[in-house]
Write a protein that holds these residues in place. Structure first.
Motif, mmCIF file in Angstrom:
data_model
loop_
_atom_site.group_PDB
_atom_site.id
_atom_site.type_symbol
_atom_site.label_atom_id
_atom_site.label_comp_id
_atom_site.label_asym_id
_atom_site.label_seq_id
_atom_site.Cartn_x
_atom_site.Cartn_y
_atom_site.Cartn_z
ATOM 1 N N CYS A 79 33.286 34.000 53.861
ATOM 2 C CA CYS A 79 33.430 32.709 54.526
ATOM 3 C C CYS A 79 34.376 32.859 55.718
ATOM 4 O O CYS A 79 35.510 33.330 55.563
ATOM 5 N N LYS A 80 33.916 32.453 56.898
ATOM 6 C CA LYS A 80 34.725 32.541 58.119
ATOM 7 C C LYS A 80 35.860 31.522 58.145
ATOM 8 O O LYS A 80 36.800 31.661 58.915
ATOM 9 N N GLU A 81 35.767 30.484 57.298
ATOM 10 C CA GLU A 81 36.803 29.451 57.276
ATOM 11 C C GLU A 81 37.961 29.813 56.342
ATOM 12 O O GLU A 81 39.102 29.826 56.751
ATOM 13 N N CYS A 82 37.649 30.084 55.069
ATOM 14 C CA CYS A 82 38.701 30.294 54.066
ATOM 15 C C CYS A 82 38.848 31.750 53.634
ATOM 16 O O CYS A 82 39.798 32.100 52.950
ATOM 17 N N GLY A 83 37.900 32.603 54.024
ATOM 18 C CA GLY A 83 37.969 34.011 53.659
ATOM 19 C C GLY A 83 37.411 34.346 52.284
ATOM 20 O O GLY A 83 37.446 35.492 51.867
ATOM 21 N N LYS A 84 36.882 33.342 51.593
ATOM 22 C CA LYS A 84 36.289 33.605 50.280
ATOM 23 C C LYS A 84 35.296 34.751 50.412
ATOM 24 O O LYS A 84 34.486 34.775 51.325
ATOM 25 N N THR A 85 35.368 35.709 49.492
ATOM 26 C CA THR A 85 34.489 36.866 49.529
ATOM 27 C C THR A 85 33.722 36.952 48.227
ATOM 28 O O THR A 85 34.310 36.882 47.152
ATOM 29 N N MET B 185 42.042 34.304 53.034
ATOM 30 C CA MET B 185 41.305 35.118 52.075
ATOM 31 C C MET B 185 41.517 34.542 50.691
ATOM 32 O O MET B 185 42.599 34.090 50.352
ATOM 33 N N GLN B 186 40.499 34.588 49.922
ATOM 34 C CA GLN B 186 40.557 34.107 48.553
ATOM 35 C C GLN B 186 41.541 34.963 47.778
ATOM 36 O O GLN B 186 41.502 36.173 47.805
ATOM 37 N N LYS B 187 42.464 34.332 47.130
ATOM 38 C CA LYS B 187 43.435 35.046 46.325
ATOM 39 C C LYS B 187 42.821 35.353 44.975
ATOM 40 O O LYS B 187 42.249 34.490 44.334
ATOM 41 N N ASN B 188 42.939 36.593 44.551
ATOM 42 C CA ASN B 188 42.411 37.015 43.270
ATOM 43 C C ASN B 188 43.553 37.657 42.511
ATOM 44 O O ASN B 188 43.945 38.773 42.807
ATOM 45 N N THR B 189 44.108 36.955 41.565
ATOM 46 C CA THR B 189 45.262 37.440 40.842
ATOM 47 C C THR B 189 44.882 38.121 39.537
ATOM 48 O O THR B 189 45.741 38.512 38.777
ATOM 49 N N ILE C 184 29.773 30.255 56.226
ATOM 50 C CA ILE C 184 30.737 29.246 55.754
ATOM 51 C C ILE C 184 30.310 28.841 54.351
ATOM 52 O O ILE C 184 29.152 28.459 54.133
ATOM 53 N N CYS C 185 31.243 28.930 53.419
ATOM 54 C CA CYS C 185 30.938 28.636 52.019
ATOM 55 C C CYS C 185 30.711 27.133 51.813
ATOM 56 O O CYS C 185 31.046 26.309 52.674
ATOM 57 N N GLY D 32 35.732 40.380 60.377
ATOM 58 C CA GLY D 32 35.816 39.459 61.505
ATOM 59 C C GLY D 32 37.105 38.673 61.588
ATOM 60 O O GLY D 32 37.165 37.664 62.269
ATOM 61 N N GLU D 33 38.151 39.137 60.928
ATOM 62 C CA GLU D 33 39.432 38.426 60.975
ATOM 63 C C GLU D 33 40.409 39.074 61.954
ATOM 64 O O GLU D 33 41.528 38.618 62.095
ATOM 65 N N GLY D 34 40.017 40.181 62.556
ATOM 66 C CA GLY D 34 40.905 40.884 63.470
ATOM 67 C C GLY D 34 41.779 41.918 62.777
ATOM 68 O O GLY D 34 42.612 42.550 63.413
ATOM 69 N N PHE D 35 41.621 42.086 61.487
ATOM 70 C CA PHE D 35 42.349 43.111 60.740
ATOM 71 C C PHE D 35 41.495 43.525 59.549
ATOM 72 O O PHE D 35 40.520 42.857 59.213
ATOM 73 N N ALA D 36 41.854 44.633 58.943
ATOM 74 C CA ALA D 36 41.069 45.167 57.829
ATOM 75 C C ALA D 36 41.550 44.602 56.501
ATOM 76 O O ALA D 36 42.699 44.187 56.354
ATOM 77 N N ARG D 37 40.646 44.613 55.554
ATOM 78 C CA ARG D 37 40.946 44.319 54.156
ATOM 79 C C ARG D 37 40.563 45.565 53.371
ATOM 80 O O ARG D 37 39.693 46.333 53.795
ATOM 81 N N TYR D 38 41.190 45.736 52.226
ATOM 82 C CA TYR D 38 40.986 46.937 51.420
ATOM 83 C C TYR D 38 40.636 46.552 49.998
ATOM 84 O O TYR D 38 41.147 45.568 49.456
ATOM 85 N N GLU D 39 39.758 47.360 49.399
ATOM 86 C CA GLU D 39 39.406 47.174 48.001
ATOM 87 C C GLU D 39 39.342 48.539 47.335
ATOM 88 O O GLU D 39 39.095 49.548 47.994
ATOM 89 N N VAL D 40 39.568 48.557 46.044
ATOM 90 C CA VAL D 40 39.438 49.784 45.270
ATOM 91 C C VAL D 40 37.963 50.149 45.247
ATOM 92 O O VAL D 40 37.108 49.293 45.006
ATOM 93 N N SER D 41 37.657 51.404 45.504
ATOM 94 C CA SER D 41 36.245 51.788 45.543
ATOM 95 C C SER D 41 35.833 52.698 44.398
ATOM 96 O O SER D 41 34.706 53.144 44.348
ATOM 97 N N THR D 42 36.720 52.970 43.466
ATOM 98 C CA THR D 42 36.354 53.806 42.326
ATOM 99 C C THR D 42 35.735 52.958 41.231
ATOM 100 O O THR D 42 35.965 51.760 41.141
ATOM 101 N N ALA D 43 34.941 53.581 40.416
ATOM 102 C CA ALA D 43 34.334 52.950 39.234
ATOM 103 C C ALA D 43 33.523 51.701 39.564
ATOM 104 O O ALA D 43 33.318 50.846 38.727
#
Length: 156
Positions: A109-115, A1-5, A148-149, A89-100
């Protein structure tokens, strides 16, 4: 997954935290210090993260908070609609803030997880039209377009 710091604006985080506290109170749920600290960390995280990634961020700041407490709190945030669970499609869930946030869909991307998040009013209107044709009242939907990106295609 793409890291977003990237960290979010503190006013936005404060608003999200206040929403959390208000909803917890309305539902008669306990607002423990651990839940508040987990929510603070989560609301600061931009992007889409696994439970492991969220736990890792919480553990860096609050090492005494256990993994199970983090997992249960994220599930609670989903129940009160302050977090959204995504299955890409990674076999587990991802979470994001849904407010605002306005509604958006995802390219993953199925290869690197970039979203990549996107909105397209034309697609939203087509969905409403289709629902109306079939007598449905829409409440929500989730579009996740898998592919794929460009960067991963270049590597091959």
């Amino acid at each position: 997954m793409q890291k977003n710091t990237v960290k979010k604006n503190s006013a936005v985080v404060e608003k999200d935290l206040n929403n959390f506290l208000m909803l917890m109170d309305q539902k008669g749920l306990n607002t423990t210090k651990q839940r508040v600290n987990i929510a603070k960390v989560f609301f600061c995280m931009a992007g889409h993260h696994s439970l492991e990634e969220i736990y890792h961020e919480v553990h860096k700041k609050y090492p005494s908070i256990g993994q199970t407490t983090v997992y249960r709190t994220i599930k609670l945030l989903c129940e009160v609609e302050l977090a959204k669970e995504l299955h890409v499609g990674e076999g587990f869930a991802r979470y994001e803030v849904s407010t605002a946030k306005q509604h958006h869909d995802h390219l993953v991307c199925k290869e690197c997880g970039k979203t990549v998040e996107f909105t397209m009013p034309e697609v939203e209107q087509i969905q409403r039209d289709i629902a109306k044709q079939h007598g449905f009242e829409l409440f929500d939907h989730h579009h996740i377009l898998l592919g794929i990106c460009a960067e991963c295609r270049q590597k091959k």
